[in-house]
Scaffold this active site. Structure first.
Site, short mmCIF file in Angstrom:
data_model
loop_
_atom_site.label_atom_id
_atom_site.label_comp_id
_atom_site.label_asym_id
_atom_site.label_seq_id
_atom_site.Cartn_x
_atom_site.Cartn_y
_atom_site.Cartn_z
N CYS A 152 26.52 -0.80 -2.85
CA CYS A 152 27.51 0.12 -2.28
C CYS A 152 28.92 -0.14 -2.81
O CYS A 152 29.85 0.61 -2.48
CB CYS A 152 27.48 0.04 -0.76
SG CYS A 152 25.99 0.82 -0.11
N1 COA Z 1 15.78 3.71 17.29
C1 COA Z 1 15.84 3.07 18.48
N2 COA Z 1 16.00 1.75 18.59
C2 COA Z 1 16.09 1.03 17.46
C3 COA Z 1 16.02 1.63 16.18
C4 COA Z 1 15.85 3.02 16.14
N3 COA Z 1 15.79 3.68 14.98
N4 COA Z 1 16.15 0.67 15.24
C5 COA Z 1 16.28 -0.49 15.90
N5 COA Z 1 16.24 -0.28 17.24
C6 COA Z 1 16.32 -1.27 18.33
C7 COA Z 1 15.77 -2.62 17.90
O1 COA Z 1 14.39 -2.68 18.12
C8 COA Z 1 16.53 -3.55 18.80
O2 COA Z 1 15.93 -3.55 20.09
P1 COA Z 1 15.82 -4.90 20.98
O3 COA Z 1 17.25 -5.29 21.22
O4 COA Z 1 15.08 -4.44 22.17
O5 COA Z 1 15.11 -5.86 20.10
C9 COA Z 1 17.89 -2.89 18.96
O6 COA Z 1 17.69 -1.51 18.64
C10 COA Z 1 18.95 -3.46 18.05
O7 COA Z 1 18.43 -3.50 16.70
P2 COA Z 1 19.30 -4.02 15.50
O8 COA Z 1 18.50 -3.93 14.25
O9 COA Z 1 19.91 -5.33 15.89
O10 COA Z 1 20.39 -2.85 15.47
P3 COA Z 1 21.92 -2.94 15.13
O11 COA Z 1 22.72 -2.82 16.36
O12 COA Z 1 22.22 -4.09 14.21
O13 COA Z 1 22.13 -1.58 14.29
C11 COA Z 1 22.33 -0.90 12.00
C12 COA Z 1 21.37 -1.35 13.12
C13 COA Z 1 21.53 -0.77 10.71
C14 COA Z 1 22.93 0.44 12.39
C15 COA Z 1 23.46 -1.93 11.84
O14 COA Z 1 22.93 -3.22 11.81
C16 COA Z 1 24.27 -1.72 10.58
O15 COA Z 1 24.83 -0.68 10.35
N6 COA Z 1 24.43 -2.79 9.78
C17 COA Z 1 25.25 -2.78 8.60
C18 COA Z 1 24.57 -1.97 7.54
C19 COA Z 1 25.31 -2.02 6.25
O16 COA Z 1 26.49 -2.09 6.16
N7 COA Z 1 24.59 -1.96 5.19
C20 COA Z 1 25.21 -1.97 3.93
C21 COA Z 1 24.39 -1.15 3.04
S1 COA Z 1 25.31 0.20 2.55
#
Ligand code: COA
Length: 373
Positions: A152
């Site tokens: 990115c």
């Molecule tokens: N729908 C519903 N729930 C979901 C889900 C979905 N699609 N995906 C994950 N969850 C749930 C998980 O199971 C977890 O549940 P639990 O707490 O009961 O275990 C909870 O949501 C949190 O999951 P997590 O993976 O920790 O989510 P998060 O808050 O970290 O958000 C992202 C996920 C990807 C949005 C976030 O981590 C992010 O944006 N990270 C940075 C990404 C980035 O910058 N990438 C660079 C590449 S360009």
């Protein structure tokens, strides 16, 4: 050393939009079908996805897709792309050229004025001929072209390269194209990532100023910087060697080869690194965050940007200071930061400072300090 400006900015945003609700409906329909018989077989059920989670966790409400057909088809869940013969323009070069023409028009330059194209994208359609060379051919630019890929941070990496080539006098006019067709490598059946990405193409024209020249309305590039540190937390295993690790090298099984990420780890580690990068880069240029009129940050996650800025300023800053464009566009990978620049720079006054900062896979972070002329 030459003074360097961004003389033209262009963005090509696909018109087709897919909302969270539509994406989730397809995903959950597929999950429901996959779960048939799992309990009987003693296998755990696959969990569904929700729009509420997606918007809360990332700030994304919808994404634009260049080829939307097939994405919401439960039997396919991938874009349908038209086949192009070798003598036809490839899809990525065409997408790049669309934003490049806008950047050239913005700069008031002809393609022949450009003496180098850098195709700087997180994903490249093929290894060779370089996509940049095809863009050179399609546009009719002179000189040479290369491809560059840095997750990115690719556009920021392209700008860093262009800035130093132009500043040193090695090139006079470099077109940095970032055609992000990232939905083509997204696993729409992966709950962790299916909602993240959208497509966009952006281009920047980077030129030297002649001695004593002032190009009013352009952004002078005062400095650029790149930082990288290896991490497996965002990874794609797709590549030309992948088929050789599979039983049948003639049929490529994409399972496990598309984008995966440990989003939570990325969030924490890159927020910290991004904050430090910004503070150090500005300090080394005699600036503080308060001196910067506008921050164009990578558009992956609205909460992440909020946190980076809170760490930098010691308080929340508003959308005017650091615009968020991912709500309706999704994460457009390396293009996002330039889309933010394109949509949010016209109100800036002469002398205002702006900071581009992109971050992502690698890990990688790229920045550019700009001043409005
Ligand atoms: N729908 C519903 N729930 C979901 C889900 C979905 N699609 N995906 C994950 N969850 C749930 C998980 O199971 C977890 O549940 P639990 O707490 O009961 O275990 C909870 O949501 C949190 O999951 P997590 O993976 O920790 O989510 P998060 O808050 O970290 O958000 C992202 C996920 C990807 C949005 C976030 O981590 C992010 O944006 N990270 C940075 C990404 C980035 O910058 N990438 C660079 C590449 S360009």
């Amino acid at each position: 050393m030459k003074r360097v400006v961004i003389s033209g900015i262009g963005a090509e945003i696909p018109s087709a939009s897919i909302s969270n609700d539509d994406l989730v409906a397809t995903f959950n329909g597929w999950v429901e079908r996959e779960n048939i018989g799992r309990t009987e077989r003693g296998e755990p059920s696959l969990p569904g996805s929700t729009s509420a989670f997606i918007e809360h966790a990332s700030g994304i409400r919808a994404r634009r897709v260049l080829y939307p057909e097939g994405v919401l088809d439960i039997d396919r869940m991938a874009p349908v792309m038209p086949r192009r013969e070798d003598h036809e323009v490839s899809i990525q070069a065409e997408f790049a050229a669309a934003s490049a023409r806008k950047a050239l028009a913005d700069a008031g330059r002809a393609a022949a004025d450009v003496d180098m194209v850098i195709c700087a994208s997180s994903h490249l359609q093929r290894m060779y001929p370089a996509v940049g060379i095809e863009i050179q051919q399609v546009l009719g630019t002179s000189g040479s072209a290369i491809d560059l890929s840095l997750g990115c941070s690719s556009a920021a990496g392209g700008l860093h390269t262009a800035f130093n080539l132009v500043r040193s006098g090695a090139q006079k006019s470099v077109l940095v194209c970032t055609p992000e067709l990232i939905t083509g490598h997204l696993n729409f059946r992966d709950r962790q990532t299916h909602f993240i990405f959208g497509d966009a193409s952006v281009s920047l024209l980077v030129e030297a100023l002649d001695d004593g020249e002032e190009r009013e309305g352009c952004f002078e590039v005062l400095d650029t910087r790149l930082w990288t540190q290896f991490s497996n937390n965002i990874r794609s295993n797709f590549g030309y060697l992948a088929r050789l690790t599979q039983a049948n090298p003639s049929v490529l099984d994409m399972e496990g080869l598309m984008i995966t990420q440990l989003g939570n780890k990325v969030f924490k580690e890159v927020t910290h690194a991004g904050h430090e990068f910004i503070i150090d880069f500005l300090r080394d240029n005699g600036q503080t965050p308060e001196d910067i009129r506008r921050f164009w940050l990578h558009q992956a996650n609205a909460r992440m940007n909020g946190m980076i800025l809170r760490l930098a300023f010691g308080r929340d800053v508003d959308n005017d200071r650091a615009p968020i464009v991912l709500g309706e566009l999704g994460n457009t990978a390396a293009a996002g930061v330039i889309v933010a620049l394109d949509l949010h720079h016209r109100d800036m006054q002469r002398g205002d400072y702006g900071l581009i900062c992109a971050f992502g896979a690698g890990y990688s972070i790229g920045g550019a300090l700009l001043r409005r002329l």
